[in-house]
Each structure stands twice: as C-alpha cells, then as structure tokens.
Write a protein that holds these residues in place. Sequence first.
Motif, PDB file in Angstrom:
ATOM      1  N   LYS A   1      -9.268   0.904  -0.921  1.00 46.97           N
ATOM      2  CA  LYS A   1      -7.980   1.074  -0.230  1.00 46.97           C
ATOM      3  C   LYS A   1      -6.820   1.318  -1.193  1.00 46.97           C
ATOM      4  O   LYS A   1      -5.935   2.117  -0.926  1.00 46.97           O
ATOM      5  CB  LYS A   1      -7.692  -0.159   0.637  1.00 46.97           C
ATOM      6  N   GLY A   2      -6.836   0.598  -2.316  1.00 47.74           N
ATOM      7  CA  GLY A   2      -5.728   0.732  -3.255  1.00 47.74           C
ATOM      8  C   GLY A   2      -6.079   1.546  -4.494  1.00 47.74           C
ATOM      9  O   GLY A   2      -5.416   1.426  -5.535  1.00 47.74           O
ATOM     10  N   PHE A   3      -7.109   2.374  -4.376  1.00 47.40           N
ATOM     11  CA  PHE A   3      -7.595   3.128  -5.533  1.00 47.40           C
ATOM     12  C   PHE A   3      -6.487   3.970  -6.181  1.00 47.40           C
ATOM     13  O   PHE A   3      -5.763   4.692  -5.502  1.00 47.40           O
ATOM     14  CB  PHE A   3      -8.748   4.034  -5.116  1.00 47.40           C
ATOM     15  N   ILE A   4      -6.364   3.858  -7.485  1.00 48.78           N
ATOM     16  CA  ILE A   4      -5.410   4.683  -8.239  1.00 48.78           C
ATOM     17  C   ILE A   4      -6.177   5.677  -9.108  1.00 48.78           C
ATOM     18  O   ILE A   4      -5.996   6.888  -8.987  1.00 48.78           O
ATOM     19  CB  ILE A   4      -4.501   3.803  -9.132  1.00 48.78           C
ATOM     20  N   LYS A   5      -7.050   5.169  -9.951  1.00 51.28           N
ATOM     21  CA  LYS A   5      -7.860   6.033 -10.805  1.00 51.28           C
ATOM     22  C   LYS A   5      -9.043   5.233 -11.349  1.00 51.28           C
ATOM     23  O   LYS A   5      -9.100   4.003 -11.208  1.00 51.28           O
ATOM     24  CB  LYS A   5      -7.037   6.591 -11.955  1.00 51.28           C
ATOM     25  N   ALA A   6      -9.966   5.956 -11.969  1.00 49.80           N
ATOM     26  CA  ALA A   6     -11.137   5.320 -12.565  1.00 49.80           C
ATOM     27  C   ALA A   6     -11.240   5.720 -14.029  1.00 49.80           C
ATOM     28  O   ALA A   6     -11.049   6.882 -14.379  1.00 49.80           O
ATOM     29  CB  ALA A   6     -12.403   5.736 -11.826  1.00 49.80           C
ATOM     30  N   GLU A   7     -11.531   4.741 -14.869  1.00 53.65           N
ATOM     31  CA  GLU A   7     -11.840   5.018 -16.266  1.00 53.65           C
ATOM     32  C   GLU A   7     -13.361   5.163 -16.358  1.00 53.65           C
ATOM     33  O   GLU A   7     -14.091   4.267 -15.937  1.00 53.65           O
ATOM     34  CB  GLU A   7     -11.359   3.877 -17.159  1.00 53.65           C
ATOM     35  N   VAL A   8     -13.821   6.291 -16.889  1.00 54.50           N
ATOM     36  CA  VAL A   8     -15.251   6.597 -16.856  1.00 54.50           C
ATOM     37  C   VAL A   8     -15.767   6.927 -18.255  1.00 54.50           C
ATOM     38  O   VAL A   8     -15.161   7.728 -18.983  1.00 54.50           O
ATOM     39  CB  VAL A   8     -15.531   7.795 -15.916  1.00 54.50           C
ATOM     40  N   ILE A   9     -16.891   6.325 -18.611  1.00 54.84           N
ATOM     41  CA  ILE A   9     -17.598   6.647 -19.845  1.00 54.84           C
ATOM     42  C   ILE A   9     -19.037   6.979 -19.471  1.00 54.84           C
ATOM     43  O   ILE A   9     -19.691   6.203 -18.759  1.00 54.84           O
ATOM     44  CB  ILE A   9     -17.599   5.460 -20.837  1.00 54.84           C
ATOM     45  N   ALA A  10     -19.533   8.118 -19.918  1.00 53.23           N
ATOM     46  CA  ALA A  10     -20.936   8.460 -19.675  1.00 53.23           C
ATOM     47  C   ALA A  10     -21.820   7.455 -20.413  1.00 53.23           C
ATOM     48  O   ALA A  10     -21.496   7.026 -21.526  1.00 53.23           O
ATOM     49  CB  ALA A  10     -21.228   9.874 -20.156  1.00 53.23           C
ATOM     50  N   TYR A  11     -22.929   7.086 -19.792  1.00 52.60           N
ATOM     51  CA  TYR A  11     -23.816   6.078 -20.371  1.00 52.60           C
ATOM     52  C   TYR A  11     -24.235   6.437 -21.796  1.00 52.60           C
ATOM     53  O   TYR A  11     -24.172   5.600 -22.710  1.00 52.60           O
ATOM     54  CB  TYR A  11     -25.064   5.899 -19.488  1.00 52.60           C
ATOM     55  N   ASN A  12     -24.666   7.667 -22.012  1.00 52.88           N
ATOM     56  CA  ASN A  12     -25.132   8.078 -23.343  1.00 52.88           C
ATOM     57  C   ASN A  12     -24.025   7.957 -24.393  1.00 52.88           C
ATOM     58  O   ASN A  12     -24.285   7.593 -25.546  1.00 52.88           O
ATOM     59  CB  ASN A  12     -25.681   9.501 -23.306  1.00 52.88           C
TER      60      ASN A  12
END
Length: 374
Positions: free
Chosen positions: A325-336
């Motif tokens: 509901k309050g999503f702003i952004k996601a910090e994402v790192i690929a597993y590898n």
Amino acid sequence: MRLKKLTCMALQAGIVGLPNVGKSTLFNAVSNSAKAQASNYRFCTIEPNVGLVNVPDERLDKLASLVHPERIVPTQIEIVDIAGLVKGASKGEGLGNKFLANIREVDAIVHVIRCFEDDNILRDEGPVNPVSDKEIIDTELQLKDLESVEKKLQRTEKLIRTGDVKIKAEYEVLKQCREQLEKGKNIREMDLGPEQKTAIADLFLLTDKPVLYVANVDEASMQTGNTYSEILKAAVAKENAQVIVMNNSIEAQIAEMEDPADRALFMEEYKMTEPALNKLIRSSYQLLNLLTYFTAGVQEVRAWTIHAGWKAPQAASVIHTDFEKGFIKAEVIAYNDYIQYGSEAACRENGKLRIEGKEYVVKDGDVMHFRFNV
C-alpha cells in the motif's frame, strides 16, 4: 509504526494416487510439520493431512554465510496428502466425492504411481501396471470435470439468447472442453489462452491443474529406475510432465534422521548426493509457477515466495500488506552480484544496487529491500 497482518500465499500441492501406492509414506517423508498414518489397508487416509514443507535452496545458505544473521528462514509450500482414489470415485465409490473435492482445493497435483512388486502390499487392481493406474485416476478426474462442464454448459446455453458476445465465447470454450474430456484427455493439454481460461476458472477443473509424477520404485531401482518407471515416462511424454523416480520408504527413513552425520552416512550407503525429496519439493515449487526473492540482514536472511511475473509492490505484500500500500521503491541486488561482492555495501560501492519502481518485475533470486510509507 504498526504494521498490519502478515500475508500468506498458502499454495498447495496435493499428493494423489490409488490406495497403497505410497502416498502417506511420501507425505511423512516430505513434511516437516505433520505426520500421516501409513498402513496397509484401503482408505487409511480419510481426512487430508496438510504439512508445511521447507523448499531446499542453497542460495539461502550462501547468503547467510556472508551476512551471518541471527536466523535463517526458508520459504515453504503446503503439501496435502489426499486419500486414495478408486475406480468409480466420480460416482461416489470409496468416498470418492469427498476426495475429489479435496483435490479441487489444491493448486497442483503430485501423482504417486506404484512401480514396484511386493506381494505383502494389498492391491485390488491386478498386476502392477503404472499406465493403467494412471488412467484410472485420470478417468475419474475427467468424469468429474465433464460433470462440471456439462452443468455450466446448460446454464450458459440459456444465456446465449441475450446475444452477449462474452457469453457466446464462453460457451464455445466449454464445448471444446467437453469434447476434450469425452475423448478421455485432460484440460491442461489444450493449451488454453488467458481469456479462454477465464471461461472455466470458476469450475476449478481437476484435469486443468499442473501435475508431476512420482514413480515409487523398489530399493534396487532408486538410482536407475526400472521397467515400470520407464513405461510410465513413455506414457506421459506428450504431457510435458516431469517424472521423479524415488523409493518413498528410503526417503521417509532419511527424513526421520535428526543427526546430519547419520543422514550423510545413510545416503552415502545408497550413493545419494541428496534426498530425492529435495528434487520433488523444488519441482513442486516450479510446478506452481513460483519463484523466490530474498531479504538479507543481521536479524534474518529469509526467502519469500511469489508468483512469476509479480511486480515489486506485489512482491512486497507477502512481507506485510502495508509494504504494498505504501510502496515507494525497492532496492535490488541480483543474487550473483551479492555473492560476487560479498555484501550489500560492496554491491552499492560497485554500482550493483539498483533502485526500482512500481513496474519492476521481480526476478528469481533478487535480494531486495523495500522502502514504503503509510
């Protein structure tokens, strides 16, 4: 900030098959939270047993070895042990209606088929024959689906007179399904498109569910399979379904061993690199069209289950509803990348941490941190 309730996907794979083929033995082996009674008589299982099963994933352990969290939390699916079906189940034989209703509630089917000889285990279906055993189950599921399709066809036929284009299209799909079932074929083999699927979605058709087969073989055939398992593989080749060869009793013994050293020694004796159950669980997970993303911090490294194709806000919802509901952004790192650089900080320094928005489609293995505001 107070967060709302944790959401749960509760996706289920149901174990089905004829009586005394090793379903409850398999359930006991695969489930780490429930034990089903396994006995040598028909309808030993009447009420379905449900167990939560950890999904083996070496990526979780590798992340934990870098982060050193207080706890490690694997993702899980539910496995349901459904009573043995018999010929005539679609007409109520052997408590068939109840058992078929249990199958209707699961998302995917694990079909256990006997591929071994043993005079001490009761069998009313005659000589061991994996193909005819499979066909008995298929026929009962098809007959029940045909009953459901016929009923909806009768209702839809009355509405066609309104001239509604959508109703007419739905009617055509139902007729195609009826024809398929009358030929003794399963709905999942029709390769229906999304719009066509909508026409039958409310029926929860049994033969539309994805399936994988377990060939329960004798000990001597655990590694190589046998004539019965090869016959089964040939019979399901056109279904594009996976066949997993295993000995359910040996797998149950492995699962009961609490000491890792004892377990390793036992598997070494049988020349096993890992329990066949691990492959079964991973295959069930894939069968449900699921994937995993991870959160990694000092408190915990955790695997989360989502459907393939979900966007970042949906993925966040499995942690807490407020995250979506309050999503702003996601910090994402690929597993590898995480494994290569060894930490979130190092990934950030090397430009491997990405900021993604609401339209980002989560990939299997993503290590994620969500920013939200409610």
